[in-house]
Scaffold this motif. Structure first.
Motif, PDB file in Angstrom:
ATOM      1  N   CYS A  57     -32.598  47.908   6.684  1.00  0.00           N
ATOM      2  CA  CYS A  57     -33.191  49.056   6.569  1.00  0.00           C
ATOM      3  C   CYS A  57     -32.487  50.080   7.493  1.00  0.00           C
ATOM      4  O   CYS A  57     -31.585  49.766   8.180  1.00  0.00           O
ATOM      5  N   GLN A  58     -32.967  51.365   7.083  1.00  0.00           N
ATOM      6  CA  GLN A  58     -32.199  52.502   7.853  1.00  0.00           C
ATOM      7  C   GLN A  58     -33.111  52.791   9.171  1.00  0.00           C
ATOM      8  O   GLN A  58     -34.173  53.409   8.905  1.00  0.00           O
ATOM      9  N   SER A  59     -32.575  52.426  10.091  1.00  0.00           N
ATOM     10  CA  SER A  59     -33.331  52.885  11.504  1.00  0.00           C
ATOM     11  C   SER A  59     -34.766  52.417  11.601  1.00  0.00           C
ATOM     12  O   SER A  59     -35.766  53.124  12.086  1.00  0.00           O
ATOM     13  N   GLN A  60     -35.211  51.129  11.177  1.00  0.00           N
ATOM     14  CA  GLN A  60     -36.414  50.725  11.245  1.00  0.00           C
ATOM     15  C   GLN A  60     -36.417  49.231  12.202  1.00  0.00           C
ATOM     16  O   GLN A  60     -35.527  48.548  12.109  1.00  0.00           O
ATOM     17  N   SER A  61     -37.412  49.009  12.815  1.00  0.00           N
ATOM     18  CA  SER A  61     -37.373  47.954  13.590  1.00  0.00           C
ATOM     19  C   SER A  61     -37.812  46.767  12.717  1.00  0.00           C
ATOM     20  O   SER A  61     -38.575  47.050  11.751  1.00  0.00           O
ATOM     21  N   ILE A  62     -37.700  45.548  13.068  1.00  0.00           N
ATOM     22  CA  ILE A  62     -38.264  44.689  12.288  1.00  0.00           C
ATOM     23  C   ILE A  62     -39.863  44.490  12.271  1.00  0.00           C
ATOM     24  O   ILE A  62     -40.293  43.774  11.444  1.00  0.00           O
TER      25      ILE A  62
END
Length: 138
Positions: A57-62
């Motif tokens: 993903c783009q700039s998302q945390s897990i």
């Protein structure tokens, strides 16, 4: 002959995509969407998951991502915390496995120190140019 070759090429592409589709059809890992029973362990897992980047993903945390890979990483974090492993040891294991990009808090190493030093060098250079240009009375 060209038609047969093009049909074979299409068939090869379709057959090559079957393993990828099979991976997407697998059920999620047990702890991908299920929280730990112990609230303290779940809090530690959430805190760690919010500092780890989803690689798909783009700039998302897990913690925020719905990607299957993020679910697998959440499962790894939760199962290792449930087993009593230290969150920093889990972070180090994930960094060793996926690289520094997985962490929102990159480490200063022999290969990354220029990234941390370059802004300071540029700032000092800019100040030096400003002092020489506008520094003294004329």
């Amino acid at each position: 002959m060209a038609r047969v070759l093009s049909l074979l090429a299409v068939l090869a592409v379709l057959l090559g995509a079957l393993p990828l589709q099979a991976q997407n059809d697998l059920p999620p890992a047990p702890y991908a969407y299920k929280q730990l029973d112990d609230p303290a362990q779940e809090a530690a897992a959430q805190k760690l998951m919010e500092t780890l980047r989803c690689l798909k993903c783009q700039s998302q945390s897990i913690a925020d991502s719905d990607a299957p890979m993020a679910g697998d990483m959440r499962h790894q974090v939760r199962s290792r915390i449930a087993a009593g492993e230290d969150p920093e040891a889990i972070r180090s294991w994930l960094i060793d496995r996926y690289g520094d990009y997985v962490s929102y808090a990159p480490r200063v190493t022999a290969t990354t120190w220029p990234l941390f030093a370059l802004p300071l060098v540029l700032l000092a250079l800019g100040l030096l140019i400003m002092l020489r240009r506008f520094g003294g009375p004329k």
